[in-house]
Design a protein around this motif. Sequence first.
Motif, PDB file in Angstrom:
ATOM      1  N   UNK A 111      -7.947   4.784   8.905  1.00  0.00           N
ATOM      2  CA  UNK A 111      -8.103   3.380   9.324  1.00  0.00           C
ATOM      3  C   UNK A 111      -8.016   2.500   8.085  1.00  0.00           C
ATOM      4  N   UNK A 112      -6.924   1.777   7.975  1.00  0.00           N
ATOM      5  CA  UNK A 112      -6.749   0.848   6.856  1.00  0.00           C
ATOM      6  C   UNK A 112      -7.251  -0.537   7.235  1.00  0.00           C
ATOM      7  N   UNK A 113      -7.951  -1.167   6.331  1.00  0.00           N
ATOM      8  CA  UNK A 113      -8.393  -2.552   6.570  1.00  0.00           C
ATOM      9  C   UNK A 113      -8.557  -3.246   5.227  1.00  0.00           C
ATOM     10  N   UNK A 114      -8.633  -4.545   5.312  1.00  0.00           N
ATOM     11  CA  UNK A 114      -8.928  -5.332   4.111  1.00  0.00           C
ATOM     12  C   UNK A 114     -10.007  -6.333   4.492  1.00  0.00           C
ATOM     13  N   UNK A 156      -9.745   2.544   3.182  1.00  0.00           N
ATOM     14  CA  UNK A 156      -9.063   3.603   3.933  1.00  0.00           C
ATOM     15  C   UNK A 156     -10.158   4.515   4.468  1.00  0.00           C
ATOM     16  N   UNK A 157     -10.537   4.297   5.715  1.00  0.00           N
ATOM     17  CA  UNK A 157     -11.623   5.078   6.319  1.00  0.00           C
ATOM     18  C   UNK A 157     -10.989   6.301   6.985  1.00  0.00           C
ATOM     19  N   UNK A 184       0.852  -1.207   0.000  1.00  0.00           N
ATOM     20  CA  UNK A 184       0.000   0.000   0.000  1.00  0.00           C
ATOM     21  C   UNK A 184       0.883   1.251   0.000  1.00  0.00           C
ATOM     22  N   UNK A 185       1.947   1.219   0.820  1.00  0.00           N
ATOM     23  CA  UNK A 185       2.844   2.388   0.877  1.00  0.00           C
ATOM     24  C   UNK A 185       3.479   2.651  -0.489  1.00  0.00           C
ATOM     25  N   UNK A 213       1.572   9.595   2.167  1.00  0.00           N
ATOM     26  CA  UNK A 213       1.727   9.058   3.526  1.00  0.00           C
ATOM     27  C   UNK A 213       0.685   8.000   3.861  1.00  0.00           C
ATOM     28  N   UNK A 214       1.099   6.982   4.579  1.00  0.00           N
ATOM     29  CA  UNK A 214       0.182   5.879   4.926  1.00  0.00           C
ATOM     30  C   UNK A 214      -0.921   6.335   5.881  1.00  0.00           C
ATOM     31  N   UNK A 215      -0.541   7.126   6.900  1.00  0.00           N
ATOM     32  CA  UNK A 215      -1.521   7.457   7.938  1.00  0.00           C
ATOM     33  C   UNK A 215      -2.450   8.601   7.547  1.00  0.00           C
ATOM     34  N   UNK A 216      -2.036   9.452   6.604  1.00  0.00           N
ATOM     35  CA  UNK A 216      -2.833  10.645   6.298  1.00  0.00           C
ATOM     36  C   UNK A 216      -3.052  10.920   4.814  1.00  0.00           C
TER      37      UNK A 216
END
Length: 262
Positions: free
Chosen positions: A238-241, A123-124, A32-33, A59-62
Amino acid sequence: MQALAEEPSRSGFCVARDLVPHEDLAELRAAIELALANQSRELVEAGELPAQEGSIAGGFLDGISFLLERNVVPRGARVVGNYLRKEIADAVDRLRGQPAITRFAKAILGPRIVSTPQFAVRAHCPGRFDLCFPWHQDVFFLDLEDQVRAHIVNFWIPLVPIDADAGGLDVIKESHLYGVLPHARVQQHRDAPYFMGVEPASLPPGEIVAPELHVGDALVMLDKTVHRTRMNRSPHVRWSVDIRYIEAGRPLGRSGAALAIP
Ligand SMILES: O=C(O)CCC(=O)C(=O)O
């Protein structure tokens, strides 16, 4: 494992602690990054993002929040959803075939299973009502002649820790026992868009549970388990699969190929 695998048929869900090896999740996160970095470089090259904002968008978090707030919509295959960029699609396919997950799915469904084409990377983003799915049953969104007999298991797997504020899921305990419920266009909040969700008058009465999850845990639900997205009140994405399994040979209810599971 067998005792826990029997829990979804009673409660509609279970939390499988430490099911997914951290190295597999780290691989997906790295994919993902990479995809975020490639996507933001392409956006800068296309003139849709100023060069100085490229590293924020990657950026992963934002990064995804940043793009959403600026209404920058990347073209083509995505970092999120089902139609994924190649960098991520391969990592998601490896996770769909991950032995610890498929063993658990087999303990629920029997020895012959496939992974269905109904899967997504999500990506919530903080504060976004438009990314909160209302109460729904996954089976409602499948094109099946016999939704009642469907038996599909959803593994919802976070890539970040899920506490009460992180934007995880709410689940209604034992709601799978109420069959296929009528859905209609509903609104979670007056500022939220309309989505298809369970008609409020038809919501089952069970206890609402908001499982807190660590990275490596999976929330395992059935296709008729009523669930919704919680608001993300944290500062980060919030990342999820979510990936699904079904007994081999049954109709998938979605176009696209099933992934064979040995
Ligand atoms: O991840 C979300 O916010 C919603 C996921 C969901 O509803 C699902 O996996 O069926």
